[in-house]
Design a protein around this motif. Structure first.
Motif, PDB file in Angstrom:
ATOM      1  N   PHE A 120       0.813  -1.304   0.057  1.00 40.11           N
ATOM      2  CA  PHE A 120       0.102  -0.017  -0.035  1.00 40.11           C
ATOM      3  C   PHE A 120       0.906   1.138  -0.088  1.00 40.11           C
ATOM      4  O   PHE A 120       1.850   1.428   0.854  1.00 40.11           O
ATOM      5  CB  PHE A 120      -0.790   0.066   1.270  1.00 40.11           C
TER       6      PHE A 120
ATOM      7  N   ASN B 259      -6.579   4.143   0.017  1.00 38.64           N
ATOM      8  CA  ASN B 259      -5.512   3.132   0.012  1.00 38.64           C
ATOM      9  C   ASN B 259      -5.098   3.002  -1.359  1.00 38.64           C
ATOM     10  O   ASN B 259      -6.194   2.685  -1.975  1.00 38.64           O
ATOM     11  CB  ASN B 259      -6.089   1.764   0.700  1.00 38.64           C
TER      12      ASN B 259
ATOM     13  N   GLU C 291      -3.062   0.663  -3.842  1.00 44.32           N
ATOM     14  CA  GLU C 291      -2.159  -0.570  -3.889  1.00 44.32           C
ATOM     15  C   GLU C 291      -1.307  -0.716  -5.265  1.00 44.32           C
ATOM     16  O   GLU C 291      -1.680  -0.091  -6.045  1.00 44.32           O
ATOM     17  CB  GLU C 291      -3.265  -2.089  -3.619  1.00 44.32           C
TER      18      GLU C 291
END
Length: 313
Positions: A27, A47, A49
């Motif tokens: 992340f 978030n 990724e």
């Protein structure tokens, strides 16, 4: 011999599943999210990724050495595992940073390699995101804007042109290139523009048990994969995991399935007889998407032309 995937997936789906890398993920620190290119990452999310290219290549390490095993059910309901070795067929990596020479190129023939570069003005003309020539409307500043903000700068590209027997497996090829192009290891999927992609050629080596003579077991595949995080949210959800409300954790892995496909020596119906006839439509559709992608980027992909019977003078 019984396979848990052979009865639930068609042979084509088994191939696509067994050759799709799932890359170790991380992340992005929240402090870096605000600095992302909003044209490439338009959604606001807490978030983000990503994966590194080095972790992507690691997914191909064992396959490069031993082959990727694909369970296959033959027409007489016999089962076997066909092994395929991946080879780097083509790759283009676009980033937001402008190097001194914005276009860095690797090409290889059976006789060796060559490097070439061109200045920014030539790069602008060659790599406009909208696929048009630099004279098609707008000013020179507009052309630069298209490249810098939407397409990005071409950090590296490679198109394999040697015969299959003269090639080395994908991981060996990457290891040979990364000394001159360290970004092949250090770059992250969030650093790459949506135009970044690679094509992997899969050649059959052997099957277990041995002794079967099936024409379709000599079929070769060409899979196309995007490399940018821009497309991660567009991946199909499998088995309802995400739909069940479960949150992904760091390290769960990011699947990088093919968005395009081409085949060579597909002579029988082993790959097309399953999934109630939808496999044939899938092959046609994936091949059409690959063709459209190459035309949009205005590139000639040697393996795609060869696989699909396109002959260039």
């Amino acid at each position: 011999m019984v396979f848990d995937t052979g009865l639930t997936r068609s042979n084509l789906d088994c191939f696509l599943h067994c050759t799709t890398p799932t890359v170790k993920s991380q992340f992005l620190p929240k402090s870096e999210i605000t600095s992302l290119n909003r044209l490439w990452h338009p959604s606001d999310t807490e978030n983000v990724e990503y994966f590194t290219l080095s972790d992507l290549w690691n997914c191909y390490d064992e396959w490069s050495a031993y082959g990727a095993g694909v369970p296959i059910v033959l027409n007489n309901y016999e089962t076997l595992v066909q092994y395929y070795v991946p080879y780097l067929s083509a790759v283009q990596i676009f980033t937001g940073n402008s190097p001194v020479n914005s276009l860095r190129e690797e090409t290889e023939s059976g006789d060796g390699e060559s490097d070439s570069s061109c200045d920014d003005s030539e790069s602008d003309k060659l790599w406009r995101w909208d696929g048009g020539s630099s004279e098609d409307g707008g000013s020179e500043q507009d052309s630069v804007w298209h490249v810098n903000n939407r397409l990005g700068y071409l950090y590296f590209q490679y198109f394999e042109t040697s015969t299959p027997y003269a090639r080395v497996p994908l991981v060996d090829k990457i290891n040979g290139l990364c000394g001159r192009f360290p970004g092949l290891m250090s770059l992250r999927s969030v650093d790459l523009s949506p135009a970044s992609w690679m094509a992997v050629a899969w050649y059959p080596i052997y099957h277990i048990p041995m002794g079967r003579t099936v024409k379709d077991l000599s079929t070769c595949f060409l899979t196309y994969h995007t490399l940018s995080s821009s497309f991660q949210d567009m991946e199909p959800e499998e088995d309802g995991v995400e739909g069940a409300g479960g949150k992904r954790k760091e390290g769960d892995g990011i699947s990088v399935p093919p968005f395009g496909l081409a085949t060579y020596k597909m002579q029988g119906d082993v790959w097309l007889s399953g999934d109630f006839g939808r496999d044939r439509e899938k092959v046609v559709s994936l091949s059409s998407v690959a063709d459209s992608w190459l035309k949009q980027l205005r590139v000639q992909h040697h393996d795609f032309n060869y696989f699909t019977g396109i002959r260039r003078g």
